[in-house]
Design an enzyme around this catalytic site. Structure first.
Site, PDB file in Angstrom:
ATOM      1  N   ASP A  46     -13.620   3.359 -10.044  1.00  0.00           N
ATOM      2  CA  ASP A  46     -12.045   4.085 -10.563  1.00  0.00           C
ATOM      3  C   ASP A  46     -12.349   5.875  -9.303  1.00  0.00           C
ATOM      4  OD1 ASP A  46     -10.329   6.082 -11.972  1.00  0.00           O
ATOM      5  OD2 ASP A  46     -11.495   5.661 -13.635  1.00  0.00           O
ATOM      6  N   GLU A  89      -8.604   1.857  -9.785  1.00  0.00           N
ATOM      7  CA  GLU A  89      -7.806   2.242 -10.301  1.00  0.00           C
ATOM      8  C   GLU A  89      -7.814   3.865  -9.843  1.00  0.00           C
ATOM      9  OE1 GLU A  89      -9.590   1.824 -14.004  1.00  0.00           O
ATOM     10  OE2 GLU A  89      -9.218   4.251 -14.984  1.00  0.00           O
ATOM     11  N   ASN A 115      -9.553   8.707 -10.101  1.00  0.00           N
ATOM     12  CA  ASN A 115      -8.901   9.314 -10.093  1.00  0.00           C
ATOM     13  C   ASN A 115      -8.024  11.071  -9.702  1.00  0.00           C
ATOM     14  OD1 ASN A 115     -11.464   9.081 -12.135  1.00  0.00           O
ATOM     15  ND2 ASN A 115     -10.275   9.866 -13.368  1.00  0.00           N
ATOM     16  N   HIS A 162      -6.763   2.091 -21.450  1.00  0.00           N
ATOM     17  CA  HIS A 162      -7.961   3.685 -20.951  1.00  0.00           C
ATOM     18  C   HIS A 162      -8.258   4.410 -22.557  1.00  0.00           C
ATOM     19  CE1 HIS A 162      -8.389   8.280 -20.611  1.00  0.00           C
ATOM     20  NE2 HIS A 162      -8.688   7.257 -20.147  1.00  0.00           N
ATOM     21  N   ALA A 163      -9.357   3.986 -22.653  1.00  0.00           N
ATOM     22  CA  ALA A 163     -10.168   5.006 -24.093  1.00  0.00           C
ATOM     23  C   ALA A 163     -10.813   5.705 -23.585  1.00  0.00           C
ATOM     24  CB  ALA A 163     -10.662   3.663 -24.566  1.00  0.00           C
ATOM     25  N   GLY A 164     -12.308   6.235 -23.867  1.00  0.00           N
ATOM     26  CA  GLY A 164     -13.242   7.564 -23.643  1.00  0.00           C
ATOM     27  C   GLY A 164     -12.030   8.465 -24.699  1.00  0.00           C
ATOM     28  N   TYR A 206     -14.391  17.282 -23.208  1.00  0.00           N
ATOM     29  CA  TYR A 206     -13.497  16.345 -23.842  1.00  0.00           C
ATOM     30  C   TYR A 206     -12.907  16.734 -25.418  1.00  0.00           C
ATOM     31  CZ  TYR A 206     -14.496  12.268 -21.507  1.00  0.00           C
ATOM     32  OH  TYR A 206     -14.181  10.816 -20.372  1.00  0.00           O
ATOM     33  N   ASP A 261      -2.021   4.488 -22.568  1.00  0.00           N
ATOM     34  CA  ASP A 261      -2.793   5.213 -23.596  1.00  0.00           C
ATOM     35  C   ASP A 261      -2.637   5.596 -24.472  1.00  0.00           C
ATOM     36  OD1 ASP A 261      -5.208   7.695 -21.799  1.00  0.00           O
ATOM     37  OD2 ASP A 261      -3.557   8.222 -23.793  1.00  0.00           O
ATOM     38  N   LYS A 317     -17.421   5.844 -11.449  1.00  0.00           N
ATOM     39  CA  LYS A 317     -16.618   6.586 -10.751  1.00  0.00           C
ATOM     40  C   LYS A 317     -16.695   6.421  -8.767  1.00  0.00           C
ATOM     41  CE  LYS A 317     -14.842   7.625 -13.958  1.00  0.00           C
ATOM     42  NZ  LYS A 317     -13.016   7.978 -14.207  1.00  0.00           N
ATOM     43  N   ASP A 376     -15.200  13.160 -13.071  1.00  0.00           N
ATOM     44  CA  ASP A 376     -15.301  11.845 -12.275  1.00  0.00           C
ATOM     45  C   ASP A 376     -14.807  12.907 -10.602  1.00  0.00           C
ATOM     46  OD1 ASP A 376     -12.194  12.935 -11.840  1.00  0.00           O
ATOM     47  OD2 ASP A 376     -12.534  12.029 -14.367  1.00  0.00           O
ATOM     48  N   GLU A 429     -11.393  -0.439 -22.434  1.00  0.00           N
ATOM     49  CA  GLU A 429     -12.115   0.413 -22.107  1.00  0.00           C
ATOM     50  C   GLU A 429     -12.919   1.239 -23.519  1.00  0.00           C
ATOM     51  OE1 GLU A 429     -10.901   4.370 -19.630  1.00  0.00           O
ATOM     52  OE2 GLU A 429     -13.142   4.816 -18.968  1.00  0.00           O
ATOM     53  N   GLU A 486      -3.496   5.807 -16.505  1.00  0.00           N
ATOM     54  CA  GLU A 486      -3.870   6.777 -18.065  1.00  0.00           C
ATOM     55  C   GLU A 486      -3.354   7.952 -17.511  1.00  0.00           C
ATOM     56  OE1 GLU A 486      -8.190   7.172 -16.393  1.00  0.00           O
ATOM     57  OE2 GLU A 486      -8.300   9.182 -16.648  1.00  0.00           O
TER      58      GLU A 486
END
Ligand SMILES: C[C@H](O)[C@@H](O)[C@@H](O)[C@H](O)C(=O)O
Ligand SMILES: [Mg+2]
Length: 472
Positions: free
Chosen positions: A282, A308, A284, A387-389, A68, A360, A254, A60, A418, A337
């Protein structure tokens, strides 16, 4: 060294009478196997990282190279039953979260599950109010991420001990027991324990139908995985066309690095999805307040439902100003988030600084603190769109939003959870998406357990994946 608190004490501080947990009456107790106390005898935590930045997954305007990752917690009990929990991070720094988890371990090891859940509010307080460690937060930053990982594992253990998926454990709980898990400190000016109970009791009506509906239809989702910032236009088109074929109708893009790129990419997606599908954007946290307003105004032509994280996640009044300026354009503000705790969410709500609230599962203090936010959101009638992912966030948060619909909000308008299509294959009970809906998990627990082989391969820095990366 941590001294175990005496009854009615947290971190050496005596609680007010009204804050003390009333002992549960026997009919309030769940079915924890009577002869099993599930004493926690060990806590292990591992640094698990996935090299997602190599292909720009998750990128982003502020996090251009996210790997991750998770601080992954396993609780061992004397009965052999385990609890699995995690908190989400982006790579570097996961080892700091590990240190914080280890610092909390002494507060957990030696306790039985029965002891914890019969005074869950007290246990939440114990973890967040330790006289020395609270200086690191309180209830924010690395120590709070660590609290989330530990408590997520405790909730997982509880749900496994009950033989239910976490959402069902929550749905079957007596409203009194739900409120007994929440620490109302700092939020009673907007939500008292009595009001929370009242909300939950009123929502008992129609609960069974909503549960059946969820089991049949699932909870509506939107996808973010078509339009990460580092993806090319070609990739965007391909992923969007695949998603449309699989039934997705809600998409997040994004934005925030370059206005001309944003205009081009958002037009492209809007054209592909058509006017009736939903588009969110979004940033960020990329902009200052005035910049956010002018930038998003330029993107109004693609009709985003929300912007967002337009600015610093801590700037509540800034979000309020942006919300006010964008309201005439029909664009809401979404955030959460990186919102530290229930107190910040309280103020966002009080200041009308958001129109969509994004809980979150790993940023707030686990289920306990998320329950407080769901109830405050209900009181202010602001839709929750979690918020997820990341890694594991979809697996976890689906449980909370199912509970929200069945037992709190009873409303699906303007609500969706999400979804991103990465890393689910590493979990023993991965999310099930059908026709762009989250289907309620069936396996006992909080869906946090990862495959042992995945953990071994991705553990940093010893896992095979990282040994290969380091050699390159
Ligand atoms: C670094 C991460 O991928 C974020 O970009 C992601 O969580 C994002 O903000 C989202 O809303 O999904
Ligand atoms: Mg986001």
């Amino acid at each position: 060294m941590f001294k175990p608190a005496r009854h009615g004490e947290v971190g050496g501080v005596s609680l007010q009478r009204s804050q003390q947990q009333k002992p549960l009456r026997s009919h309030d107790r769940l079915n924890l196997c009577a002869e099993m106390s599930y004493k926690i005898v060990n806590l292990r935590v591992r640094d698990v990282r996935f090299p997602t930045s190599l292909e720009q997954h998750g990128s982003d305007a502020m996090h251009t190279d996210p790997d991750y990752s998770a601080a992954y917690v396993v609780l061992d009990t004397d009965s052999g039953l385990k609890g699995f929990g995690l908190t989400f991070t982006l790579g570097k720094g996961t080892e700091i979260v590990l240190c914080a988890v280890k610092a909390l371990a002494g507060l957990v090891i030696g306790k039985s599950l029965q002891e914890i859940v019969s005074n869950f509010r007290g246990f939440y307080r114990l973890l967040t109010s330790d006289g020395q460690m609270r200086w690191l937060g309180p209830e924010k930053g690395v120590i709070h991420l660590a609290t989330a990982a530990v408590l997520n594992a405790v909730w997982d253990l509880w749900a496994r001990a009950e033989g239910k998926p976490l959402w069902k454990l929550l749905v079957d709980m007596d409203p009194k027991q739900i409120v007994s898990c929440i620490d109302f400190r700092y939020i009673t000016d907007v939500l008292t324990e009595e009001e929370a109970l009242d909300i939950l009791v009123k929502a008992q009506e129609g609960k069974k139908q909503r549960e059946d509906q969820m089991l049949k239809e699932g909870y509506p989702a939107y996808t973010t995985s078509c339009a990460w910032l580092g993806y090319s236009d070609q990739q965007l088109k391909q992923l969007c066309s695949d998603a449309l074929k699989s039934g997705w109708t809600r998409f997040k893009v994004k934005v925030g690095a370059d206005l001309e790129d944003d205009i081009r990419r958002c037009r492209l997606i809007r054209k592909m999805i058509g006017p009736s599908s939903t588009l969110m954007i979004d940033a960020n946290q990329r902009w200052d307040v005035a910049e956010a307003i002018s930038w998003v105004s330029r993107l109004a032509e693609v009709k985003p439902l929300w912007i967002e994280e337009p600015t610093s996640p801590d700037d509540i009044l800034g979000h309020a100003a942006i919300s006010k300026a964008l309201a005439p354009l029909g664009i809401g503000v979404a955030t959460g988030e990186q919102c530290h705790n229930r107190v910040m969410f309280k103020q966002f709500l009080q200041a009308s600084a958001l129109q969509f609230i994004q809980i979150d599962s790993c940023r707030l203090g686990s289920v306990n603190e998320n329950l407080a936010v769901l109830l405050m959101a209900y009181k202010f009638q602001v839709p929750v769109c979690p918020h997820a992912g990341g890694v594991g966030l979809c697996e976890l948060v689906q449980h909370l939003i199912l509970f929200d619909y069945i037992c709190v909000s009873a409303d699906l308008r303007n609500r969706m959870c999400e979804y991103v299509d990465h890393l689910h294959e590493h979990f023993t009970s991965p999310v099930v998406i059908q026709d762009a809906h989250y289907m309620p998990p069936k396996d006992p627990g909080y869906s946090c357990e990862m495959l042992e082989e995945s953990v071994n391969r991705h553990e940093y820095p010893e896992g095979d994946i990282w040994k290969q990366e380091i050699q390159k």
